[in-house]
Design a protein around this motif. Structure first.
Motif, short mmCIF file in Angstrom:
data_model
loop_
_atom_site.label_atom_id
_atom_site.label_comp_id
_atom_site.label_asym_id
_atom_site.label_seq_id
_atom_site.Cartn_x
_atom_site.Cartn_y
_atom_site.Cartn_z
N ALA A 143 44.35 24.05 92.56
CA ALA A 143 44.47 22.75 91.88
C ALA A 143 43.10 22.10 91.72
N LEU A 144 42.25 22.21 92.74
CA LEU A 144 40.90 21.63 92.67
C LEU A 144 40.07 22.34 91.61
N ARG A 145 40.19 23.66 91.56
CA ARG A 145 39.42 24.43 90.57
C ARG A 145 39.91 24.11 89.16
N GLU A 146 41.22 23.96 88.99
CA GLU A 146 41.76 23.65 87.67
C GLU A 146 41.33 22.25 87.23
N ALA A 147 41.30 21.30 88.17
CA ALA A 147 40.84 19.94 87.85
C ALA A 147 39.40 19.99 87.34
N LEU A 148 38.57 20.81 87.98
CA LEU A 148 37.17 20.91 87.57
C LEU A 148 37.04 21.59 86.20
N ARG A 149 37.88 22.60 85.98
CA ARG A 149 37.84 23.27 84.66
C ARG A 149 38.19 22.26 83.55
N GLN A 150 39.25 21.50 83.77
CA GLN A 150 39.67 20.55 82.75
C GLN A 150 38.65 19.43 82.58
N ALA A 151 38.08 18.96 83.68
CA ALA A 151 37.08 17.89 83.61
C ALA A 151 35.85 18.35 82.84
N THR A 152 35.47 19.62 83.01
CA THR A 152 34.31 20.16 82.31
C THR A 152 34.48 20.04 80.80
N LEU A 153 35.69 20.29 80.32
CA LEU A 153 35.96 20.21 78.88
C LEU A 153 36.15 18.78 78.41
N GLU A 154 36.86 17.97 79.21
CA GLU A 154 37.30 16.67 78.73
C GLU A 154 36.25 15.57 78.86
N ILE A 155 35.41 15.59 79.90
CA ILE A 155 34.47 14.46 80.09
C ILE A 155 33.41 14.39 79.01
N PRO A 156 32.69 15.38 78.57
CA PRO A 156 32.55 16.73 79.13
C PRO A 156 31.40 16.79 80.13
N LEU A 157 31.35 17.93 80.87
CA LEU A 157 30.29 18.18 81.83
C LEU A 157 29.46 19.37 81.37
N ARG A 158 28.19 19.37 81.74
CA ARG A 158 27.36 20.54 81.44
C ARG A 158 27.80 21.70 82.33
N PRO A 159 28.07 22.87 81.77
CA PRO A 159 28.45 24.00 82.63
C PRO A 159 27.23 24.52 83.38
N ASN A 160 27.21 24.31 84.69
CA ASN A 160 26.01 24.61 85.49
C ASN A 160 26.17 25.82 86.41
N ALA A 161 27.39 26.36 86.54
CA ALA A 161 27.61 27.41 87.54
C ALA A 161 27.28 28.78 86.96
N VAL A 162 26.25 29.42 87.51
CA VAL A 162 25.85 30.75 87.05
C VAL A 162 25.81 31.73 88.22
N ILE A 210 22.18 36.19 90.36
CA ILE A 210 21.26 37.25 89.95
C ILE A 210 21.28 37.46 88.43
N THR A 211 22.48 37.64 87.88
CA THR A 211 22.56 37.91 86.44
C THR A 211 22.39 36.64 85.62
N ARG A 212 22.60 35.48 86.24
CA ARG A 212 22.55 34.16 85.60
C ARG A 212 23.65 33.99 84.56
N HIS A 213 24.68 34.84 84.63
CA HIS A 213 25.83 34.68 83.73
C HIS A 213 26.53 33.36 84.04
N ASN A 214 26.82 32.59 82.99
CA ASN A 214 27.43 31.27 83.16
C ASN A 214 28.94 31.37 83.00
N SER A 215 29.68 30.81 83.98
CA SER A 215 31.14 30.84 83.91
C SER A 215 31.67 29.89 82.86
N ASN A 216 30.83 28.93 82.44
CA ASN A 216 31.15 27.94 81.41
C ASN A 216 32.22 26.92 81.80
N ASP A 217 32.66 26.95 83.06
CA ASP A 217 33.65 25.94 83.46
C ASP A 217 33.31 25.30 84.81
N ASN A 218 32.09 25.53 85.28
CA ASN A 218 31.60 24.97 86.55
C ASN A 218 32.28 25.55 87.79
N THR A 219 33.08 26.61 87.61
CA THR A 219 33.61 27.31 88.78
C THR A 219 32.94 28.68 88.87
#
Length: 284
Positions: free
Chosen positions: A92-111, A114-123
């Motif tokens: 539930a906490l992870r889903e809240a963060l995913r939705q907040a990333t899109l709706e507020i919106p938030l900069r996707p910062n979680a990479v 090593i590869t620096r691949h971005n999850s694009n949803d802050n999780t």
């Protein structure tokens, strides 16, 4: 326990807490910035503090994040001993963060580190960082703490020799001096003394959740020494390098003296949502 709150309640409440943390700076931090602006003797420093306060005001008025770095997320979760959670709280906490990333919106910062691949949803693996504890109250509390990289990168930890106890203050001063203007001062200096390697870092970070004005004589003395460094707002010189120094302590091994310093920029963002059985959640 049938009146317990739902998975959807937690998502909605935590999402609101994330938005609150991003757009409204806690009142005690705003008051400390206002006090610093009024007492500042340097014109350039005063103008920087005025710009920060204007930024805070616009973010609140327009309900937009107060900083382009919306951070990575720490959730401090306090669970009442009688609370029953018939669903996966972490999901539930992870889903809240995913939705907040899109709706507020938030900069996707979680990479990926090593590869620096971005999850694009802050999780991601290990993110959000969730800290659980139990409380006696009949409720669930979730405190949202966004942490930007600018100030976080200036944080340090040292495993000191127990004979160096009188050098702790100098280590704190040296660390703030070396950070200079990089962590976007005026900062709040969180210090963890004792515990273990990781415990001292947690102590330092959780100390940042205290009221800014909540300082004892030891902390006030250190604050005066830090402000005498003259780094000033945004590192441009002035009277206010730090708004507060908070030191949390824990017992440690007889052969250890861990000291961690978690430097927080002026945007000391955090918000808490409380869930109670049979009632609507609310932000405190």
């Amino acid at each position: 326990m049938s009146e317990s709150f739902s998975y959807e309640d937690v998502i909605d409440g935590v999402k609101s807490a994330i938005k609150q943390a991003q757009t409204v700076l806690p009142k005690d931090v705003v008051q400390a910035l206002e006090k610093a602006e009024k007492s500042e003797s340097e014109d350039v420093a005063k103008s920087h503090l005025q710009a920060i306060l204007k930024n805070v005001s616009i973010a609140k008025e327009k309900s937009i994040p107060m900083c382009q770095d919306t951070g990575i997320f720490i959730f401090k979760v306090e669970i009442g001993r009688n609370i029953v959670l018939p669903f996966n709280l972490e999901e539930a906490l992870r889903e809240a963060l995913r939705q907040a990333t899109l709706e507020i919106p938030l900069r996707p910062n979680a990479v990926h580190p090593i590869t620096r691949h971005n999850s694009n949803d802050n999780t991601g693996v290990g993110l959000p960082d969730i800290k659980y504890s139990f409380i006696d109250e009949d409720e669930l509390r979730v405190t949202v703490v966004p942490k930007g990289a600018g100030s976080e990168n200036m944080s340090v930890l040292k495993m000191m020799n127990p004979t160096e106890v009188n050098s702790i203050d100098d280590f704190i001063l040296e660390s703030v001096f070396n950070a200079g203007g990089k962590p976007c001062p005026p900062v709040i200096v969180g210090v963890g003394v004792g515990g273990s390697f990781d415990k001292s870092a947690i102590l330092a970070k959780t100390s940042l959740l205290r009221d800014v004005q909540d300082m004892d004589e030891e902390e006030l003395h250190l604050l005066r020494r830090i402000n005498s460094l003259g780094i000033g707002p945004m590192g441009m010189g002035g009277d206010t390098t730090a708004l507060a120094v908070h030191i949390n302590k824990a017992h440690c091994h007889t052969a250890s003296l861990p000291v961690a310093i978690n430097i927080q920029c002026w945007a000391n963002r955090h918000s808490t949502v409380v869930f109670r059985r049979g009632s609507q959640w609310n932000i405190i």
